[in-house]
Design a protein around this motif. Structure first.
Motif, PDB file in Angstrom:
ATOM      1  N   ARG A 236       8.620   1.338  -8.484  1.00 13.11           N
ATOM      2  CA  ARG A 236       7.355   2.060  -8.382  1.00 13.11           C
ATOM      3  C   ARG A 236       6.631   2.066  -9.727  1.00 13.11           C
ATOM      4  O   ARG A 236       7.194   1.665 -10.747  1.00 13.11           O
ATOM      5  CB  ARG A 236       7.597   3.483  -7.885  1.00 13.11           C
ATOM      6  CG  ARG A 236       8.352   3.544  -6.566  1.00 13.11           C
ATOM      7  CD  ARG A 236       8.461   4.958  -6.028  1.00 13.11           C
ATOM      8  NE  ARG A 236       9.317   5.003  -4.849  1.00 13.11           N
ATOM      9  CZ  ARG A 236       8.930   4.659  -3.631  1.00 13.11           C
ATOM     10  NH1 ARG A 236       7.665   4.268  -3.427  1.00 13.11           N
ATOM     11  NH2 ARG A 236       9.769   4.723  -2.608  1.00 13.11           N
ATOM     12  N   TYR A 237       5.428   2.574  -9.689  1.00  8.08           N
ATOM     13  CA  TYR A 237       4.593   2.602 -10.886  1.00  8.08           C
ATOM     14  C   TYR A 237       5.237   3.440 -11.994  1.00  8.08           C
ATOM     15  O   TYR A 237       5.652   4.574 -11.777  1.00  8.08           O
ATOM     16  CB  TYR A 237       3.207   3.167 -10.532  1.00  8.08           C
ATOM     17  CG  TYR A 237       2.372   3.538 -11.731  1.00  8.08           C
ATOM     18  CD1 TYR A 237       1.856   2.555 -12.580  1.00  8.08           C
ATOM     19  CD2 TYR A 237       2.111   4.880 -12.030  1.00  8.08           C
ATOM     20  CE1 TYR A 237       1.089   2.896 -13.685  1.00  8.08           C
ATOM     21  CE2 TYR A 237       1.339   5.228 -13.138  1.00  8.08           C
ATOM     22  CZ  TYR A 237       0.842   4.239 -13.964  1.00  8.08           C
ATOM     23  OH  TYR A 237       0.092   4.568 -15.051  1.00  8.08           O
TER      24      TYR A 237
ATOM     25  N   GLY B 169       2.507   7.063  -4.273  1.00  7.65           N
ATOM     26  CA  GLY B 169       3.385   5.953  -4.586  1.00  7.65           C
ATOM     27  C   GLY B 169       4.040   5.321  -3.377  1.00  7.65           C
ATOM     28  O   GLY B 169       4.871   4.426  -3.520  1.00  7.65           O
TER      29      GLY B 169
ATOM     30  N   ASP C  95      -0.523   4.050  -2.100  1.00  2.00           N
ATOM     31  CA  ASP C  95      -1.422   5.136  -2.489  1.00  2.00           C
ATOM     32  C   ASP C  95      -1.023   5.597  -3.898  1.00  2.00           C
ATOM     33  O   ASP C  95       0.107   6.058  -4.110  1.00  2.00           O
ATOM     34  CB  ASP C  95      -1.292   6.293  -1.503  1.00  2.00           C
ATOM     35  CG  ASP C  95      -2.232   7.444  -1.830  1.00  2.00           C
ATOM     36  OD1 ASP C  95      -2.931   7.364  -2.860  1.00  2.00           O
ATOM     37  OD2 ASP C  95      -2.262   8.421  -1.062  1.00  2.00           O
ATOM     38  N   PRO C  96      -1.895   5.463  -4.908  1.00  2.00           N
ATOM     39  CA  PRO C  96      -1.526   5.851  -6.272  1.00  2.00           C
ATOM     40  C   PRO C  96      -1.069   7.306  -6.386  1.00  2.00           C
ATOM     41  O   PRO C  96      -0.256   7.636  -7.252  1.00  2.00           O
ATOM     42  CB  PRO C  96      -2.816   5.613  -7.068  1.00  2.00           C
ATOM     43  CG  PRO C  96      -3.597   4.628  -6.258  1.00  2.00           C
ATOM     44  CD  PRO C  96      -3.268   4.938  -4.830  1.00  2.00           C
TER      45      PRO C  96
ATOM     46  N   ALA D 252      -0.652   1.037 -10.790  1.00  2.00           N
ATOM     47  CA  ALA D 252      -0.463   2.234  -9.970  1.00  2.00           C
ATOM     48  C   ALA D 252      -0.689   1.962  -8.487  1.00  2.00           C
ATOM     49  O   ALA D 252      -0.140   2.676  -7.639  1.00  2.00           O
ATOM     50  CB  ALA D 252      -1.406   3.338 -10.445  1.00  2.00           C
ATOM     51  N   GLU D 253      -1.457   0.929  -8.153  1.00  5.24           N
ATOM     52  CA  GLU D 253      -1.787   0.653  -6.750  1.00  5.24           C
ATOM     53  C   GLU D 253      -0.764  -0.247  -6.077  1.00  5.24           C
ATOM     54  O   GLU D 253      -0.966  -0.668  -4.934  1.00  5.24           O
ATOM     55  CB  GLU D 253      -3.175   0.011  -6.648  1.00  5.24           C
ATOM     56  CG  GLU D 253      -4.324   0.903  -7.083  1.00  5.24           C
ATOM     57  CD  GLU D 253      -4.456   0.971  -8.600  1.00  5.24           C
ATOM     58  OE1 GLU D 253      -3.824   0.122  -9.283  1.00  5.24           O
ATOM     59  OE2 GLU D 253      -5.170   1.858  -9.097  1.00  5.24           O
TER      60      GLU D 253
END
Length: 469
Positions: A294-295, A333, A329-330, A262-263
């Protein structure tokens, strides 16, 4: 044991007062009775239902009689007897019974008719048929260009269709048990439903057609992998799986990538493929990267090779995932401001390319008749497979290597000492091919297998045999 069970069923329907049960038993007798040593024993009990029962049961009995007359083991005398009984049914007072009797007489006539309409146990793959019809109806110009092409819809056996339905029911049950089907959002619940293999391949084809460099290879792949190959463990930082698509002169490797951190946000994600086995056979022509990954938002990268000769390449590719890593930024994103990131790579499992990747697993109706007609294009080889500890383990591996459709009973050996299996498919989506295996197992020596392959293209038979070697 089967004859005894069928005998009990014959006695049961003599006194059965439930129409639905009688119909089911008659249907079962029509399926199993013709394969017994003395099928005439059951014909008398079935015809009694035509004389004594209501119209629904009489219609079921007529259909069962027709199956006896159309069975592969039915000799001339049996066929004559069945046709005499069906002719008597033409005078029945119910139109459904008369129609089925007329149909049965037609189906028990010419051998070609029996093979096509009665013995053919195949059906269209309903998921593919539905999707193709929706696409055809959604295109206003499609009907003007040509009629709907049923030849492009794959056929599957009844057993495969039932297995697919059973799997869908199990998936739905799992969702209920795990609570995913109780989501408050209908859309979310719909997204939780797993896609079938056919739906995934349809989505893959649309993505391929949307990329100009890959769309130039053809309208759609001739052959696509039925199952994706996992190149990483599911718990790793980056989850990657590979699907192979074969065109007339090109091979496209599709890499589905998921970022599980996520980071981090990844940019310019691509897969580097290297092999020492493709000199003079394959040449890399196109590489499509993922701009931003992305995550938990899967992306797809592609690597395409051109086939330089008509030879079928067999190679193992070392694969490396390459990308630029940026901290993010989790919650949003988005990458941190001023972060240029850094280059990184991640080693993946090797990807193999072999003859099985050029074979489309396809159920071929009436494969016995096709086998006899392909006698000229035969290739036979015997293999000593000492590394296998059982026939079941061996036949599963052989099915994976051949990448062909197993016929009924192929993957379920009844004996631990010996087994026969048959597989069907279409080479490059065109040439019909049948493979038959005979296996014996001896403790300490492993499995000895004789593989016989016949194809409409004689050269294909040798190529399919080479998939095991």
């Amino acid at each position: 044991c089967r004859e005894v069970a069928l005998g009990h069923l014959c006695e049961f329907i003599e006194d059965c007062e439930f129409t639905k049960l009688s119909v089911r038993v008659l249907h079962f007798l029509g399926d199993e009775g013709p394969a017994t040593a003395r099928p005439t024993v059951y014909i008398r009990h079935i015809y009694n239902r035509v004389v004594l029962e209501n119209a629904v049961v009489r219609a079921a009995a007529v259909s069962a009689l027709a199956k006896f007359g159309a069975a592969p083991k039915a000799d001339a005398a049996l066929q004559r007897s069945v046709r005499v009984l069906l002719t008597r049914c033409l005078d029945d007072r119910d139109d459904e019974v008369r129609d089925r009797a007329a149909w049965g007489l037609r189906m028990t006539g010419a051998e070609q008719t029996r093979s096509r309409y009665v013995r053919d146990d195949s059906t269209f793959s309903l998921a593919v048929l539905e999707r193709r019809l929706v696409e055809y109806c959604a295109d206003p110009q499609a009907a003007k260009r040509s009629r709907f092409d049923f030849a492009g819809v794959p056929r599957v056996s009844r057993a495969q269709e039932e297995e697919t339905r059973h799997r869908v029911r199990l998936d739905a049950m799992d969702q209920v048990l795990t609570g995913s089907a109780l989501s408050t959002s209908a859309a979310a619940a719909k997204d939780d439903v797993p896609q079938s293999a056919e739906e995934e391949r349809s989505m893959d084809n649309k993505l391929l057609a949307a990329i100009p460099e890959l769309a130039a290879f053809g309208e759609q792949p001739l052959v696509s992998s039925q199952r994706a190959v996992e190149l990483t463990e599911s718990e790793t930082e980056y989850v990657v799986r590979c699907v192979k698509h074969v065109y007339e002169r090109h091979v496209v490797f599709q890499f589905d990538v998921t970022n599980t951190i996520a980071e981090q946000v990844l940019e310019q994600v691509e897969v580097a493929m290297e092999s020492d086995d493709i000199d003079g056979l394959l040449q890399p022509v196109v590489a499509v990267s993922i701009p931003v990954l992305r995550y938990d938002a899967p992306g797809t990268a592609y690597v395409a090779f051109e086939r330089l000769t008509d030879d079928i390449p067999a190679a193992s590719f070392a694969c490396t995932l390459k990308f630029i890593v940026k901290e993010c930024d989790p919650a949003t994103g988005e990458p941190e401001e001023g972060d240029d990131g850094f280059d990184d790579d991640y080693s993946l499992e090797a990807v193999d390319l072999g003859p099985g990747d050029f074979m489309q697993p396809t159920y071929i109706p009436d494969s016995d008749a096709l086998w006899e007609s392909l006698e000229g294009g035969e290739s036979i080889e015997t293999f000593a497979l000492s590394s296998f500890e059982s026939i079941e383990e061996c036949i599963t591996k052989v099915c994976d290597l051949l990448n062909m459709c197993p016929l009924e009973g192929a993957l379920s050996p009844r004996s631990k000492a010996a087994h026969k299996a048959a597989f069907t498919g279409k080479w490059m989506g065109r040439a019909k091919t049948i493979a038959r295996t005979r296996m014996t197992y001896q403790k300490g020596a492993g499995v000895t297998m004789e593989l016989t392959v016949r194809s409409e293209d004689p050269a294909v038979s040798e190529l399919v045999v080479s998939a095991i070697a």
